[in-house]
Design a protein around this motif. Sequence first.
Motif, PDB file in Angstrom:
ATOM      1  N   UNK A 121      51.578  84.980 -15.139  1.00  0.00           N
ATOM      2  CA  UNK A 121      50.393  84.281 -15.174  1.00  0.00           C
ATOM      3  C   UNK A 121      49.386  84.568 -15.987  1.00  0.00           C
ATOM      4  N   UNK A 122      49.294  85.733 -16.734  1.00  0.00           N
ATOM      5  CA  UNK A 122      48.382  86.018 -17.755  1.00  0.00           C
ATOM      6  C   UNK A 122      48.775  85.056 -18.813  1.00  0.00           C
ATOM      7  N   UNK A 123      49.943  84.519 -19.075  1.00  0.00           N
ATOM      8  CA  UNK A 123      50.003  83.451 -19.967  1.00  0.00           C
ATOM      9  C   UNK A 123      49.229  82.262 -19.610  1.00  0.00           C
ATOM     10  N   UNK A 124      49.533  81.868 -18.728  1.00  0.00           N
ATOM     11  CA  UNK A 124      48.944  80.660 -18.174  1.00  0.00           C
ATOM     12  C   UNK A 124      47.340  80.683 -18.248  1.00  0.00           C
ATOM     13  N   UNK A 125      46.751  81.952 -17.894  1.00  0.00           N
ATOM     14  CA  UNK A 125      45.460  82.173 -17.948  1.00  0.00           C
ATOM     15  C   UNK A 125      44.952  82.205 -19.148  1.00  0.00           C
ATOM     16  N   UNK A 126      45.361  82.217 -20.404  1.00  0.00           N
ATOM     17  CA  UNK A 126      45.295  82.076 -21.940  1.00  0.00           C
ATOM     18  C   UNK A 126      45.321  80.897 -22.269  1.00  0.00           C
ATOM     19  N   UNK A 127      46.601  79.938 -21.672  1.00  0.00           N
ATOM     20  CA  UNK A 127      46.692  78.556 -22.387  1.00  0.00           C
ATOM     21  C   UNK A 127      45.845  77.659 -21.868  1.00  0.00           C
ATOM     22  N   UNK A 128      45.946  77.975 -20.632  1.00  0.00           N
ATOM     23  CA  UNK A 128      44.897  76.722 -19.698  1.00  0.00           C
ATOM     24  C   UNK A 128      43.669  76.593 -20.327  1.00  0.00           C
ATOM     25  N   UNK A 129      42.950  77.622 -20.611  1.00  0.00           N
ATOM     26  CA  UNK A 129      41.496  77.300 -21.100  1.00  0.00           C
ATOM     27  C   UNK A 129      41.591  76.812 -22.310  1.00  0.00           C
ATOM     28  N   UNK A 130      42.306  77.206 -23.122  1.00  0.00           N
ATOM     29  CA  UNK A 130      42.743  76.331 -24.662  1.00  0.00           C
ATOM     30  C   UNK A 130      42.855  75.049 -24.732  1.00  0.00           C
ATOM     31  N   UNK A 131      43.288  74.607 -23.569  1.00  0.00           N
ATOM     32  CA  UNK A 131      43.631  73.137 -23.741  1.00  0.00           C
ATOM     33  C   UNK A 131      42.376  72.434 -23.011  1.00  0.00           C
ATOM     34  N   UNK A 132      41.812  73.121 -22.046  1.00  0.00           N
ATOM     35  CA  UNK A 132      40.894  72.684 -21.523  1.00  0.00           C
ATOM     36  C   UNK A 132      39.634  72.545 -22.507  1.00  0.00           C
ATOM     37  N   UNK A 133      39.306  73.587 -23.476  1.00  0.00           N
ATOM     38  CA  UNK A 133      37.976  73.648 -24.322  1.00  0.00           C
ATOM     39  C   UNK A 133      38.514  72.517 -25.367  1.00  0.00           C
TER      40      UNK A 133
END
Length: 825
Positions: free
Chosen positions: A403-415
């Motif tokens: 899930x560390x991958x998702x913790x990086x990718x999700x905020x990128x898309x959010x911003x």
Amino acid sequence: MKNFNFKKFLPHILSILAFAIITLAYFSPMLNGKTIKQNDVMNFKGMSKEIVDYRNEYKKEPLWTNSMFSGMPAYQISVMYPSNWVRPLISVTSIGIPHPAAIIFLCMLGFYLLLINFKVDKLLAAFGAIAFAFSSYFIIIIEAGHNPKGYAIAYMAPVLLGILLAYRGKMWLGSIIAAISLSLELASNHVQITYYLAILCGIVVVGELVSAIQQKKIKDFIKPTGLLVVAAILAVLPNITNLLVTQEYTPFTIRGASELSDEQHNKTSGLDRDYATQWSYGIGETFTLMIPNYKGGQSQAIGDNKEALKNVAPEMQQFVGQSTDQYWGNQPFTSGPVYIGALICFLFVLGMLIIKDNLKWYLLAATILAIMLSWGKNFMGLTNFFMDYIPGYNKFRAVSMTLVIAELTIPIISIMAVRDIVLNPNILKEQRIKFYIALGVTAGLCLLFYLMPTMFQDFFKTGEYEDVKGQLERGKANQEQIRMFLDGMESARISIFKADAIRSFWIIILGAGLLFIYSLKQFNKNYLYLGLGIITLFDLWIVDKRYLNESNFVSKSLMDIPFEKSPADEQILKDPDPNYRVMNATRSVFQDASTSYFHKSIGGYHGAKLRRYQDLFDKQISQNNMQVLNMLNTKYFIMRDPKGGDAPIVQRNPDALGNAWFVNELKWVANPDSEINALSNFNPKHTAIVDKKWEGEVNASAFSFDSLATIKLKSYKADELVYESQAGKPQLAVFSEIYYPKGWNVYIDGKPGSYFSTDYVLRAMIVPAGKHEITYKFEPTTYYTGEKIAMAGSILLFLFIIGGAFLQYRTDSLRENATINPPKE
């Protein structure tokens, strides 16, 4: 060359200063001389005590320790790599923020730099950096003491930044950043996080390739790819020693293939399936990304939580509070959920609907894969495929870590979503239905969960209802009491769940409302950034404080000396001969590093223990096979007082066989299965059990037992053992030392000799007649060769950085000149 423009860099300086202030505010007790009580750091100090003492005394690395599991390489415990010139940069980039708080600062800094690459406004990038860094999992791993993991996570964003820059016209700059960041990533020494980063980067590179093919710009893909490959090689070289010795060591550990033939359905070429997937995220548990207490949060008793107990019958409140674990998820237990922020989840869904950049699809693919892999044993089709066919995947446990991958990718898309809304405020007017869809998928679900909690999940762990009912029946509770208690458990957990569901609902409504008003009124965008940032920081800060707060801080002296000697320890340490082993039965033998702080322990605490030693524990030590404990020279047992006293007691074992002895019989067995099974019924004092694979090297008729012969340990160092033998004829000697062929050499009177494995885990050799000095030295050539390569690699990396910076500057200058002075027609 233009003059330096300080104003251009001022916003970045202020952002970095803000990151430092926020970090220090969260970890404020450290400013008063306190530190975090980290259990894994305490265990580290226990397991590394002998190594550190040796290093301080002899000013070199022992590379081996006998303080854990009867002996093992020190590679993944504590080893210095002086030829790695990159590692000191970790402290430099932390700008004085105390460890381990520096992890959060570096997470913010790295993610901020990544977002700036996406043409994100500085203030918005700062908001994104805070959202990323304060993801609850990062705080939880700091509380636990998983510091290498934290630093490795911090360098994920800069590595991704370098790759994206290289493919977006800054080939040399991107390659430099990728090389430095990846080298720091590797220096952090958490291979599992680096492996997951490689999966993410691989998906991004494949996405760039597909894009290049579609646009018929394959040449523009090949050049940066080639340079990134060079950068990756140069990043590896300063870290090559650690990587080489780890690669050499891994096949002999529980992360390598088993030599035993039982339970083949559970085995892989690495970790066993059940062990690797023990910590698997539940499929429904994934909603913790948006609602932290979707499964109750952390494993602990509900206690006197009045809000949780408000719907429990008054006569049951105390019993339910004391006896009920507030976590009801799929994992055995947990220190807390992976929560990335309710507002961030909303922005992620919105971003997937409105962002036009194709990068979102690569990041979405990585996100979905990471989430499905985190399900582990709850999604065994995909898990088995990866464990059987994807190289390296089966070397790692705790698959929920993906899930560390998702913790990086999700905020990128959010911003990126907020960026696009600011660039085109009318987007929400033009695509209002998408805004409502995102709101419904997130806030709408939170509201449904709140209104109808039992429709979406069961509030008991698998089998828990029946287990608790059975325990109460055995305790003579009547059926009404059982019903009231079980109803109370469910009611308390529902209250915990609903409190966070409605909390997430209002956070999303606040953030979405602010965005919607901005799209209508178009006020100053900085107010929007500040509003969203404050909402997110407030949200994450409060949740994070559930898992790391003032109660977790202690005086530094407590961590400097993590374990106190018990009377039992003091009694054992009076033994004038320190060369024995201890088994501490008052603790979980294979989850305990405290004993290693004072003694050479039968047990220990490590995720990469030797496979054969794990087999020995599973099949013999755990069955209390005293003959096996005797051959391991277990001279002392620390036991609970049978009279009920609080202090443990010492039991001396008179049958411990010592450091070495001569046997009168060699017994051949067919294979590892036969060898370990033979230990169930043998006397190690008289018999050495040897696998037939050694028949070509061991002449069983070359020795004849001499009852008057002697062998004893003359001197001890962690990496050098000197014995003295005296015999009238050749003898078969068994040494109570763990067999590990990659580095241990034996010398007889200074001349090289040979040895072989016996009794599944020990060493043996035929000792010639007469008086001799037998010396075992740990001399792993891989380490020393690696250090030479690492030195050269460190030099090459820094030369690449200097040369690449020059070439990027020259390229930019040529472009700038071409823009100012276009060629005449």
